[in-house]
Design an enzyme around this catalytic site. Structure first.
Site, short mmCIF file in Angstrom:
data_model
loop_
_atom_site.label_atom_id
_atom_site.label_comp_id
_atom_site.label_asym_id
_atom_site.label_seq_id
_atom_site.Cartn_x
_atom_site.Cartn_y
_atom_site.Cartn_z
N HIS A 63 49.58 -17.40 -22.95
CA HIS A 63 48.53 -16.51 -22.66
C HIS A 63 47.44 -17.12 -21.98
O HIS A 63 47.36 -18.34 -21.58
CB HIS A 63 47.85 -15.88 -24.19
CG HIS A 63 47.16 -16.89 -24.95
ND1 HIS A 63 47.80 -17.87 -25.45
CD2 HIS A 63 46.03 -16.93 -25.12
CE1 HIS A 63 46.86 -18.82 -26.01
NE2 HIS A 63 45.77 -18.19 -25.98
N HIS A 65 44.14 -17.57 -22.06
CA HIS A 65 42.66 -18.27 -22.60
C HIS A 65 42.86 -19.50 -21.79
O HIS A 65 43.75 -20.07 -21.49
CB HIS A 65 42.71 -18.27 -24.15
CG HIS A 65 42.23 -16.90 -24.78
ND1 HIS A 65 42.39 -16.63 -26.10
CD2 HIS A 65 41.41 -15.92 -24.32
CE1 HIS A 65 42.20 -15.63 -26.12
NE2 HIS A 65 41.38 -15.08 -25.35
N ASP A 67 41.91 -22.43 -22.59
CA ASP A 67 42.47 -23.79 -23.07
C ASP A 67 44.15 -23.61 -22.91
O ASP A 67 44.59 -24.86 -23.48
CB ASP A 67 42.08 -24.03 -24.37
CG ASP A 67 42.49 -22.70 -25.48
OD1 ASP A 67 42.46 -21.67 -24.83
OD2 ASP A 67 42.76 -23.01 -26.68
N HIS A 271 47.62 -27.19 -31.96
CA HIS A 271 46.72 -26.17 -31.77
C HIS A 271 45.44 -26.14 -32.82
O HIS A 271 45.29 -25.16 -33.46
CB HIS A 271 47.26 -24.83 -31.36
CG HIS A 271 46.11 -23.79 -30.86
ND1 HIS A 271 45.25 -23.23 -31.47
CD2 HIS A 271 45.72 -23.54 -29.50
CE1 HIS A 271 44.32 -22.32 -30.67
NE2 HIS A 271 44.66 -22.83 -29.31
#
Length: 306
Positions: A63, A65, A67, A271
């Site tokens: 995705h 984002h 990070d 994560h």
């Protein structure tokens, strides 16, 4: 094959964990490295491993984002100077990844020396199929479009039955490789050798499932079912389950529950929120192992044989 964890932190880098990136090193099998996510400073992390950027042929973004993507422009640029000339690269990710890559390269006036192909994912299902691998995707439950990837290695022929070959008068040599790679081989003396008659049982291909940022959901079970390896986000510990739900993430125990219900063989947690220090690792792993014993906590630069 090897798993190489390059970044195992969530949101922002910490002293112990960089942000998201994990590689599947398949240089021994197909001479390729596949990279999943590319957080800030991923190219720096690669310098501490035996991975070569020129061997990275595919990059999968879960995705958009920061990070998970801020390291992408730098890696793409550096790859051009690290013997990556004319080595094609494919990038897969949600809608917007094409604009992100093209805009950053254009504004920075970066000219790549190799062809690049970008495919945006808009639906679940088969992403591509090669003679060695099949890759499928599934949309997860996050604040923005986030996808999981299921990598299925094709079954391989079994080992040559050397004793049987010798019994029929075929001595060791290059002919052995030829027999293994072809369904039918005709020898110089006219003898026909059928591969199925001189090899053992096929080797079952491995299944690796990688879930990007997501809330816990039993709907993910069919997608990851019977995986040899599940890599799942574990942003929070169990006591923060409500916070995990609020921020569209999962806990260590939720990941373990999913692994158990899906009958996977091994679970790697990654994560990890920067609120957790190195000393918290034991708690993270122990909580998960109470539900799914074969759970492992990934750390930066951890390497695991697949």
């Amino acid at each position: 094959m090897e798993l190489v964890f390059l970044g195992t932190g969530a949101g922002l880098p910490s002293k112990n964990r960089n942000v998201s990136a994990v590689a599947i090193n398949m240089t021994q099998e197909i001479n390729e490295v596949w990279l999943f996510d590319c957080g800030e400073a991923t190219q720096h992390q690669i310098l501490h491993t035996n991975l070569k950027p020129r061997k990275i042929t595919k990059i999968f973004i879960t995705h958009l984002h920061g990070d998970h993507i801020y390291g992408l422009p730098g890696l793409l640029s550096s790859r051009a100077f690290q013997s990556g000339e004319n080595q094609p690269l494919s990038i897969y990710g949600p809608v917007g990844i094409k604009e992100f890559v093209e805009t950053t390269l254009r504004i920075s006036q970066t000219n790549l020396t190799y062809p690049i192909r970008i495919k945006e994912i808009t639906k679940d299902g088969k992403l591509f199929d090669t003679k060695d691998m099949t890759v499928e995707t599934k949309k997860l439950q996050h604040g923005i479009d986030s996808y999981g990837y299921r990598i299925k290695e094709k079954d391989k022929p079994g080992e040559l039955l050397v004793d049987k070959l010798k019994q029929i008068g075929i001595s060791p040599g290059p002919i052995y490789q030829q027999i293994k790679e072809n369904e039918i081989t005709k020898l110089e003396n006219g003898t026909i050798v059928y591969r199925d008659d001189v090899v053992g049982s096929p080797k079952k291909g491995k299944i690796i499932s990688i879930l990007g940022d997501t809330r816990f959901s039993l709907e993910h079970i069919p997608f990851i079912k019977f995986s040899d390896i599940l890599i799942h986000e574990s942003t929070f510990t169990q006591e923060k389950e409500l916070l995990a739900f609020e921020y569209n993430h999962s806990t260590n125990v939720q990941a373990a529950k999913l692994a158990k219900e899906a009958n996977v063989k091994k679970l790697y947690l990654t994560h990890i929120s920067s609120r957790y220090q190195a000393v918290d690792g034991e708690t993270i792993i122990e909580e998960a192992r109470e539900v799914f014993p074969n759970t492992w906590l990934a750390n930066d630069f951890s390497v695991y044989k697949i």
